[in-house]
Scaffold this active site. Sequence first.
Site, PDB file in Angstrom:
ATOM      1  N   HIS A 168      34.557  53.614  55.413  1.00 38.70           N
ATOM      2  CA  HIS A 168      34.194  53.988  54.002  1.00 38.70           C
ATOM      3  C   HIS A 168      32.923  53.259  53.704  1.00 38.70           C
ATOM      4  CE1 HIS A 168      33.683  56.094  50.449  1.00 38.70           C
ATOM      5  NE2 HIS A 168      33.613  54.633  49.913  1.00 38.70           N
ATOM      6  N   HIS A 199      30.809  68.230  53.271  1.00 35.48           N
ATOM      7  CA  HIS A 199      30.678  67.399  52.516  1.00 35.48           C
ATOM      8  C   HIS A 199      29.836  66.198  52.927  1.00 35.48           C
ATOM      9  CE1 HIS A 199      31.772  63.705  49.936  1.00 35.48           C
ATOM     10  NE2 HIS A 199      32.089  62.939  51.095  1.00 35.48           N
ATOM     11  N   PHE A 200      29.741  65.882  54.182  1.00 30.22           N
ATOM     12  CA  PHE A 200      28.993  64.930  54.522  1.00 30.22           C
ATOM     13  C   PHE A 200      27.417  65.325  54.978  1.00 30.22           C
ATOM     14  CE2 PHE A 200      31.607  64.759  58.497  1.00 30.22           C
ATOM     15  CZ  PHE A 200      30.907  64.956  59.470  1.00 30.22           C
ATOM     16  N   HIS A 201      27.447  66.355  55.306  1.00 28.19           N
ATOM     17  CA  HIS A 201      25.983  67.111  55.348  1.00 28.19           C
ATOM     18  C   HIS A 201      25.323  67.101  54.053  1.00 28.19           C
ATOM     19  CE1 HIS A 201      27.242  67.880  59.377  1.00 28.19           C
ATOM     20  NE2 HIS A 201      26.170  67.658  59.927  1.00 28.19           N
ATOM     21  N   ARG A 213      37.538  71.277  61.476  1.00 21.61           N
ATOM     22  CA  ARG A 213      36.577  70.613  61.796  1.00 21.61           C
ATOM     23  C   ARG A 213      36.493  70.013  63.528  1.00 21.61           C
ATOM     24  NH1 ARG A 213      36.400  64.279  59.207  1.00 21.61           N
ATOM     25  NH2 ARG A 213      34.669  64.276  60.485  1.00 21.61           N
ATOM     26  N   ARG A 214      35.573  69.198  63.875  1.00 16.06           N
ATOM     27  CA  ARG A 214      35.578  68.626  65.283  1.00 16.06           C
ATOM     28  C   ARG A 214      36.309  69.765  66.391  1.00 16.06           C
ATOM     29  NH1 ARG A 214      39.198  64.980  62.508  1.00 16.06           N
ATOM     30  NH2 ARG A 214      37.914  63.105  61.924  1.00 16.06           N
ATOM     31  N   TYR A 268      28.582  53.895  52.198  1.00 14.49           N
ATOM     32  CA  TYR A 268      27.683  53.156  51.390  1.00 14.49           C
ATOM     33  C   TYR A 268      26.673  52.418  51.696  1.00 14.49           C
ATOM     34  CZ  TYR A 268      31.137  55.176  47.980  1.00 14.49           C
ATOM     35  OH  TYR A 268      31.972  55.739  47.356  1.00 14.49           O
TER      36      TYR A 268
HETATM   37 FE1  HAS Z   1      32.806  61.076  51.250  1.00 10.46          FE
HETATM   38  C1  HAS Z   1      34.850  61.891  53.900  1.00 10.46           C
HETATM   39  C2  HAS Z   1      35.161  60.706  49.296  1.00 10.46           C
HETATM   40  C3  HAS Z   1      30.574  59.684  48.932  1.00 10.46           C
HETATM   41  C4  HAS Z   1      30.001  60.673  53.445  1.00 10.46           C
HETATM   42  N1  HAS Z   1      32.416  61.173  53.343  1.00 10.46           N
HETATM   43  C5  HAS Z   1      33.478  61.564  54.146  1.00 10.46           C
HETATM   44  C6  HAS Z   1      32.989  61.353  55.499  1.00 10.46           C
HETATM   45  C7  HAS Z   1      31.805  61.147  55.639  1.00 10.46           C
HETATM   46  C8  HAS Z   1      31.541  60.888  54.035  1.00 10.46           C
HETATM   47  C9  HAS Z   1      30.811  60.748  56.672  1.00 10.46           C
HETATM   48  O1  HAS Z   1      38.472  60.563  49.436  1.00 10.46           O
HETATM   49  C10 HAS Z   1      33.751  62.064  56.748  1.00 10.46           C
HETATM   50  C11 HAS Z   1      34.480  60.829  57.716  1.00 10.46           C
HETATM   51  C12 HAS Z   1      34.920  61.167  58.721  1.00 10.46           C
HETATM   52  O2  HAS Z   1      34.439  61.673  59.924  1.00 10.46           O
HETATM   53  O3  HAS Z   1      36.228  61.780  58.672  1.00 10.46           O
HETATM   54  N2  HAS Z   1      32.896  60.122  49.284  1.00 10.46           N
HETATM   55  C13 HAS Z   1      34.197  60.401  48.742  1.00 10.46           C
HETATM   56  C14 HAS Z   1      33.793  59.968  47.298  1.00 10.46           C
HETATM   57  C15 HAS Z   1      32.460  59.604  47.234  1.00 10.46           C
HETATM   58  C16 HAS Z   1      31.801  59.976  48.463  1.00 10.46           C
HETATM   59  C17 HAS Z   1      34.731  59.716  46.167  1.00 10.46           C
HETATM   60  N3  HAS Z   1      30.840  60.419  51.261  1.00 10.46           N
HETATM   61  C18 HAS Z   1      30.170  59.827  49.971  1.00 10.46           C
HETATM   62  C19 HAS Z   1      28.740  59.444  50.522  1.00 10.46           C
HETATM   63  C20 HAS Z   1      28.380  59.680  51.610  1.00 10.46           C
HETATM   64  C21 HAS Z   1      29.930  60.121  52.301  1.00 10.46           C
HETATM   65  C22 HAS Z   1      27.857  58.991  49.717  1.00 10.46           C
HETATM   66  C23 HAS Z   1      27.362  59.349  52.656  1.00 10.46           C
HETATM   67  C24 HAS Z   1      26.272  59.145  52.318  1.00 10.46           C
HETATM   68  N4  HAS Z   1      34.618  61.309  51.466  1.00 10.46           N
HETATM   69  C25 HAS Z   1      35.571  60.956  50.606  1.00 10.46           C
HETATM   70  C26 HAS Z   1      36.780  61.233  51.201  1.00 10.46           C
HETATM   71  C27 HAS Z   1      36.788  61.584  52.480  1.00 10.46           C
HETATM   72  C28 HAS Z   1      35.295  61.543  52.556  1.00 10.46           C
HETATM   73  C29 HAS Z   1      38.283  61.156  50.357  1.00 10.46           C
HETATM   74  C30 HAS Z   1      37.811  61.925  53.397  1.00 10.46           C
HETATM   75  C31 HAS Z   1      37.984  63.404  53.642  1.00 10.46           C
HETATM   76  C32 HAS Z   1      39.203  63.492  54.607  1.00 10.46           C
HETATM   77  O4  HAS Z   1      40.192  64.081  54.170  1.00 10.46           O
HETATM   78  O5  HAS Z   1      38.743  63.302  55.634  1.00 10.46           O
HETATM   79  C33 HAS Z   1      31.561  59.119  46.047  1.00 10.46           C
HETATM   80  O6  HAS Z   1      30.981  58.244  46.236  1.00 10.46           O
HETATM   81  C34 HAS Z   1      30.850  60.314  45.133  1.00 10.46           C
HETATM   82  C35 HAS Z   1      30.225  59.590  43.793  1.00 10.46           C
HETATM   83  C36 HAS Z   1      28.961  60.497  43.564  1.00 10.46           C
HETATM   84  C37 HAS Z   1      28.793  61.008  42.363  1.00 10.46           C
HETATM   85  C38 HAS Z   1      27.710  61.730  42.157  1.00 10.46           C
HETATM   86  C39 HAS Z   1      26.700  61.033  41.153  1.00 10.46           C
HETATM   87  C40 HAS Z   1      25.470  61.835  41.063  1.00 10.46           C
HETATM   88  C41 HAS Z   1      24.097  61.250  41.139  1.00 10.46           C
HETATM   89  C42 HAS Z   1      22.734  62.032  41.104  1.00 10.46           C
HETATM   90  C43 HAS Z   1      22.165  62.345  39.816  1.00 10.46           C
HETATM   91  C44 HAS Z   1      21.141  63.351  39.687  1.00 10.46           C
HETATM   92  C45 HAS Z   1      20.151  63.128  38.998  1.00 10.46           C
HETATM   93  C46 HAS Z   1      19.068  64.272  39.044  1.00 10.46           C
HETATM   94  C47 HAS Z   1      19.823  61.964  38.157  1.00 10.46           C
HETATM   95  C48 HAS Z   1      29.885  60.846  41.350  1.00 10.46           C
HETATM   96  C49 HAS Z   1      23.781  59.784  41.217  1.00 10.46           C
HETATM   97  C50 HAS Z   1      19.511  65.487  38.318  1.00 10.46           C
HETATM   98  C51 HAS Z   1      18.268  66.152  37.733  1.00 10.46           C
HETATM   99  C52 HAS Z   1      18.375  67.631  37.159  1.00 10.46           C
HETATM  100  C53 HAS Z   1      17.364  68.013  36.681  1.00 10.46           C
HETATM  101  C54 HAS Z   1      19.458  68.141  37.790  1.00 10.46           C
HETATM  102 CU    CU Z   2      35.444  57.220  52.314  1.00 13.10          CU
END
Ligand code: HAS
Ligand code: CU
Length: 547
Positions: free
Chosen positions: A222, A373-375, A438-439, A226
């Site tokens: 995890h 999700h991760f793409h 997947r996989r 980050y």
């Molecule tokens: Fe994830 C699985 C939960 C973020 C990558 N994640 C994965 C895997 C990868 C990955 C590679 O809880 C697969 C691993 C594997 O091979 O099995 N992930 C989360 C959560 C977040 C999260 C809670 N993941 C990421 C990020 C990754 C990433 C970042 C890569 C860089 N993820 C999971 C969970 C799994 C998981 C489970 C396991 C699933 C399973 O069952 O296998 C959080 O960090 C997300 C928080 C993000 C936000 C968004 C904030 C928005 C922002 C943008 C603002 C936009 C602006 C512009 C200002 C709350 C900052 C807007 C302007 C306009 C005009 C519209």
């Molecule tokens: Cu994670």
Amino acid sequence: MIAEKTGLNKSDSKLIMSFMWVTFISLLIGGLMGLLQTLVRTGNFTLPFGIGYYQILTVHGVILGLVLTTFFIIGFQFALMAKTVGMTSKQRKWGWASFWVMLIGTTASAIMILLGKASVLYTFYAPLKAHPIFYFGLTFVIIGSWIACFVNFRQLYKWKKEHPGEHSPLLAFMVVINMLMWFICTLGVAATVLIQFIPWSLGLVGSMNILLSRTLFWYFGHPLVYFWLLPAYMAWYAILPKIIGGKIFSDSLARLAFILFLIFSIPVGFHHQLLEPGIDPMWKYIQVVLTFAVIIPSLLTAFSMFATFEITGRQKGYTGLFGWLRHLPWKDVRFFAPFMGMVAFIPAGAGGIINASNQMNQVVHNTIWVTGHFHLTLATTVILTFFGISYWLVPVLTGRKIDKKINTLGMTQTIVWLVGMFFMSGSMHLAGLLGAPRRSAFSDYQGSAQAAEWIGYQYGQAIGGSILFIGILIMLYNFFYMTFKAPKGVEEFPIAEAPTGTEPTPIVLENWRLWIGITVVLIAFAYTIPFVDIIQNSPPGSPPFEW
Ligand code: HAS
Ligand code: CU
């Protein structure tokens, strides 16, 4: 004694460019494998020369998820450190050591995968067994990255000694946080590789504790995500404001967000193991709560980005509820690519929150939704930001300028990427909800009706994958152009200034002992009892499984 002047000299640029070369070569190899995978999954394409699906899937995950990212990040962070706190020639030598050790490790592991001796995917889950050289290669990559960690720590330490009482530059602070997190989390994967995988793959021990190895992997896995995200955040907080003609919204808020990542990124690995038997549900629950805590710094970041855009726009005289949106430099690829990455992070982050919610995880776990999700997170938000960084970093390093041509090509590349990812990641999300695994290589599961529902989305993935491959070719052309062809000149290294007239940044934010202490205590809290439990109560270990 004053360190070498801050800023990049030719020798620094050479070192950082070497990291960039590995990044872009990896993009080509890994991207090609991705294209092949999506074609195989249409059911209409067979890999030539007896190449296996899982072999190319492993190349794809390892080369893009582990190699490209680590090389880009370490190179970029060296650039930030050299620019803000300086790099001595001794530190540069260690920087080279880190590069070579990582490259040797990468090459060794890559050869084993290409020979078909390590088709174990990037998570190398036991009991799948790879050739021992694969694991030794990974160990070298980690050791190389540790050298980079210590160079970065040393760079900031030296600067602090020479500037007593001053706050460290924001970007240097952020790099050190990211490397601290990386060092602490890689201890877990180093432990499982050295103590469990290597003796087991060498045949020195007959079996290994599978649950322990997976738990140690996710202790690392995890924070790994980050480690990819934080360099993108560095650019969003401290570089983008400069590109749009504004200032950093809040130096304190940016530092606080990074500290929260350090503290909460690690004790959350169980959210990847919610469906793994053998872990006490109480501890899964606690780690899910901590996962929701690590969402907060991303929400702070979203707030901070909107504030930066709005304040800058209003200062330029744009009025109305959304007037500030119009002032943004839509035609500047250095802004456009990372901005589109941010936009993608809104649905991507929402998907992460779905994954982390225990009940919903039961629906999506091990389906291709997770790949979707991760793409979106890694392959869109993070990568588009890295591409956006390259458009000024590569010219800075090669002594060239961004010209109109590269800007237009960059804008085109960004749009191609977004369209490709819309189809590919979108189809993955939808197919996942219908249960597509997947996989997995193509199968119609003996003509099953459920599998028939997925096929349209599998074509969608192949269409997206093909568009993305065009995006990769454009990006590679851009990299070559910026390296060899763009007009000579001096390009700006954009670093935003801190806001004026605001409260000074509290000194406690730089109390390293305090933050590292809290991090260690939280890790000990979240993992000690589960580890003891897993070691004492796991079923008998598993012998290796090879194919
Ligand atoms: Fe994830 C699985 C939960 C973020 C990558 N994640 C994965 C895997 C990868 C990955 C590679 O809880 C697969 C691993 C594997 O091979 O099995 N992930 C989360 C959560 C977040 C999260 C809670 N993941 C990421 C990020 C990754 C990433 C970042 C890569 C860089 N993820 C999971 C969970 C799994 C998981 C489970 C396991 C699933 C399973 O069952 O296998 C959080 O960090 C997300 C928080 C993000 C936000 C968004 C904030 C928005 C922002 C943008 C603002 C936009 C602006 C512009 C200002 C709350 C900052 C807007 C302007 C306009 C005009 C519209
Ligand atoms: Cu994670």
